[in-house]
Write an enzyme that holds these catalytic residues in place. Structure first.
Site, PDB file in Angstrom:
ATOM      1  N   GLY A 295      -0.533   6.953  -2.466  1.00  0.00           N
ATOM      2  CA  GLY A 295      -1.108   8.288  -2.620  1.00  0.00           C
ATOM      3  C   GLY A 295      -0.042   9.250  -3.109  1.00  0.00           C
ATOM      4  O   GLY A 295      -0.327  10.380  -3.509  1.00  0.00           O
TER       5      GLY A 295
ATOM      6  N   ASP B 203       0.797  -1.186   0.000  1.00  0.00           N
ATOM      7  CA  ASP B 203       0.000   0.000   0.000  1.00  0.00           C
ATOM      8  C   ASP B 203       0.828   1.232   0.000  1.00  0.00           C
ATOM      9  O   ASP B 203       0.742   2.045  -0.801  1.00  0.00           O
ATOM     10  CB  ASP B 203      -0.892   0.007   1.208  1.00  0.00           C
ATOM     11  N   LYS B 204       1.668   1.452   0.983  1.00  0.00           N
ATOM     12  CA  LYS B 204       2.270   2.734   0.826  1.00  0.00           C
ATOM     13  C   LYS B 204       3.718   2.477   0.705  1.00  0.00           C
ATOM     14  O   LYS B 204       4.204   1.397   0.935  1.00  0.00           O
ATOM     15  CB  LYS B 204       1.929   3.622   1.998  1.00  0.00           C
ATOM     16  N   THR B 205       4.392   3.542   0.392  1.00  0.00           N
ATOM     17  CA  THR B 205       5.811   3.376   0.283  1.00  0.00           C
ATOM     18  C   THR B 205       6.374   2.975   1.637  1.00  0.00           C
ATOM     19  O   THR B 205       7.433   2.421   1.700  1.00  0.00           O
ATOM     20  CB  THR B 205       6.392   4.675  -0.250  1.00  0.00           C
TER      21      THR B 205
END
Length: 662
Positions: free
Chosen positions: A507, A358-360
């Site tokens: 994002g 999902d996110k870095t």
């Protein structure tokens, strides 16, 4: 299935645990008593005497035999008879029902012989049968206890006492009496008694048993410590952050325990198989009896065949096949920083075809540092930009906010107060500071509001930028960057070797995503996604037939984690109850995701091996017991049947205990 004792939380409530060891002791005691009685029973049996070529019959010898065998039947057979009664009450005939039924038939028939029925009694078979059953149960319970032992080890990590720091002296208290804000002293080499924050001193702590991280971690004043961690060579004082029952370790223990109780598809499959096996055992037992009796064999022979079939068929190995592996795997995972909340999610890990990072923060360290500050207006200094931005970010937990606040701290700038603070979803924040309306926003916000991007604006690919707007005037921007975790590339490579695609969903802006994705060799990336779009992206992948695992941080990715086939919450070490995820990775280390999948596969293999063994053994042994090869002179005695049954159970238990985390 009589494996209730497996699902009783071992060690959590000491009563449950003591109950288990008492049962083991009980079976052991009954085994020895029956063992002593079996010797005279064997010597008094006509068939054994016949075998030895002696004749020790004397008036009333069969009454002594009857008396001794009755003791064996009622005392040795008691656990099985009681089990039979319980299963009948619950209308779930299973293991105990079969054993109870078999020994009762053998006993009643033999008693009838003593009191005048024509034929041979089966007392010695009855005694050896009960003897072996007791031994089998005793060994099996020990192996079950072994599988739950890892959980006990977790329980033992909690020290029983703590050194509480009082104004005048240090006082030893029971760990479970600690409350929030108490201060405890942890001496070198001791275990930390409660979660908390170091208030003085520094040391290296070994948290490997809780997080799987093998290197001791340096902790200084202000750092969090976890109950159960082992202190190195420094003395530290810790301010307790919550009572023992809410500590990270207690949560882990509770989680492991719940996971061992929760059933997955494989477990339900095994239960169904065992239920069917019980039905098949009864039907084949009765059919065997009728066949031999009606084809002219003696009543004794037909009875003996029936008893053997029923004993051999006991779905013991089947009943243990899965729970033993479950107990072992759940506890082992917890030691390695993988907390399984949902068994099905864990067993499904082997089917994963795509992992969405999902996110870095998982692939990267997740700590943003300010790499440059640029002012676009003459009368505003760079420090002023940091000062105003930090004012808005002081409320936020976001990595970018943390980076900006860190920078302010380094420049010893104290953030001013804000009024009418407001978050613009996925775009930034706004507030009034010292009478000026200030926005800290993403490049996306500029695009949407048609604000031209300033001249001379340059950032490299891995930087993330936020713009500062003062009273609707673009005042400057701050660029931050995040470094890639050293383990990430290796993890992605291993996943690709197992034909699992890795996709970055973030994002962050396209450039950052592209740069991270290329550096690590990911299969693809999807950038600039708002939280509510994550869900859509995962659905899209699922519609293409992918089996998707999503890794996120549990709290803000809840919907996406919930919809993914396997939801993995990362880095929520302290917030263990990461609500919707099926699995929590304590360390947010991408390597752990690889171990999770490989371990999921290994666990599933073990379960299937066990189920295959347990059913396959019955397929072979049942016809032999029924006397299919009688003409060829191959016939299994009830005691031999019991031995086979015990061996098959032990094979399953040993196989389960061989499970390892790679």
């Amino acid at each position: 299935m009589e494996h209730q004792h497996l699902h009783a939380a071992p060690g959590m409530n000491h009563a449950g645990h003591d109950h288990h060891s008492m049962m083991i002791m009980d079976f052991r005691k009954r085994f020895y008593v029956v063992f002593v009685l079996t010797i005279p029973i064997m010597l008094l049996s006509t068939m054994i005497q016949h075998f030895m070529g002696v004749n020790w019959q004397f008036a009333g010898s069969q009454y002594i035999l009857f008396a001794l065998s009755s003791v064996v039947f009622f005392y040795g057979g008691w656990p099985f008879l009681k089990g039979l009664a319980d299963e009948v009450k619950l209308k779930t005939p299973g293991m105990m029902f079969l054993i109870g039924f078999a020994i009762t038939v053998a006993y009643i028939y033999s008693v009838a012989i003593v009191f005048g029925l024509e034929g041979m009694d089966f007392f010695w078979e009855l005694a050896t049968l009960i003897l072996i059953m007791l031994l089998g149960h005793w060994i099996e319970m020990k192996s079950v206890a072994g599988a739950s032992k890892e959980l006990e080890l977790l329980v033992q990590l909690m020290p029983a006492e703590a050194h509480m720091v009082m104004p005048d002296m240090v006082h030893d208290v029971k760990t479970d009496t600690l409350k929030e804000n108490d201060i405890i002293l942890v001496k070198p080499g001791e275990k930390v008694a409660a979660d908390g924050i170091i208030s003085e001193g520094e040391s290296y702590l070994n948290e490997s048993m809780l997080t799987g991280e093998s290197k001791p971690v340096q902790k200084v004043k202000g750092d969090k410590v976890i109950a159960g961690a082992i202190n190195g060579n420094g003395s530290i004082k810790v301010t307790v952050s919550h009572a023992a029952k809410d500590s990270y370790l207690s949560q882990v223990i509770k989680l492991v325990d719940d996971a061992q109780k929760s059933k997955s598809k494989t477990q339900l499959l095994a239960d169904t198989a065992a239920k069917w096996l019980t039905i098949i055992a009864l039907i084949s037992g009765i059919a065997t009896f009728l066949y031999w009796y009606l084809t002219g064999q003696s009543l004794a022979f037909a009875m003996e065949r029936m008893v053997t079939v029923i004993v051999i068929c006991c779905p013991h190995a089947l009943g243990l096949a899965v729970p033993l592996v479950v107990a072992k795997s759940t506890a082992l995972s917890a030691k390695n920083g993988l907390l399984i909340k949902n068994r099905t999610a864990f067993e499904n890990a082997r089917k994963i075809t795509t992992i969405v990072f999902d996110k870095t923060g998982t692939l990267t360290v997740g700590r943003f540092e300010v790499s440059k500050v640029v002012s676009l207006q003459k009368d505003i200094s760079e420090n002023e930009i940091i000062r105003l931005a930090s004012a808005l970010e002081q409320k936020s937990e976001h990595p970018i906010a943390t980076g900006i606040l860190q920078k302010a701290k380094d420049l010893s700038i104290s953030p001013p107060a804000t009024e009418s603070f407001n978050a613009i979803t996925g775009k930034g924040v706004e507030a009034t500071v010292e009478g000026k309306k200030i926005l800290v926003v993403s490049p996306g916000y500029l695009k949407e509001n048609n604000i031209p991007i300033p001249e001379g604006y340059t950032v490299n690919d891995i930087e993330t930028v936020v713009f500062i707007i003062i009273n609707k005037q673009l005042a400057g921007y701050i660029a931050l960057s995040d470094e890639i975790r050293p383990e990430s590339a290796e993890a992605v490579k291993t996943l690709q070797q197992h034909n699992i695609k890795s996709i970055l969903l973030t994002g962050d802006n396209n450039k950052v995503a592209k740069s991270v994705s290329e550096t690590l060799g990911l299969d693809s990336f999807i950038a600039e996604v708002l939280p509510h779009q994550k869900l859509e992206k995962i659905k899209e992948l699922q519609n293409k037939g992918e089996f998707v695992a999503m890794t996120g941080d549990g709290v803000n990715d809840a919907p996406a984690l919930a919809i993914a086939d396997v939801g993995i919450a990362v880095g929520s070490g302290s917030d263990i109850a990461a609500e919707t995820a099926g699995i929590v990775l304590v360390n947010s280390n991408p390597r752990d995701i690889v171990s999770l999948i490989l371990f999921g596969k290994a666990t599933y293999r073990k379960m299937i091996q066990n189920l295959a063994w347990a059913t396959g053994y019955n397929v072979v042994a049942l016809p032999l017991a029924a006397g299919v090869l009688y003409k060829q002179g191959i016939l299994l005695s009830p005691a031999a049947g019991a031995v086979l049954m015990t061996v098959s159970t032990i094979v399953v238990a040993v196989n389960a205990s061989l499970l390892k985390v790679k």
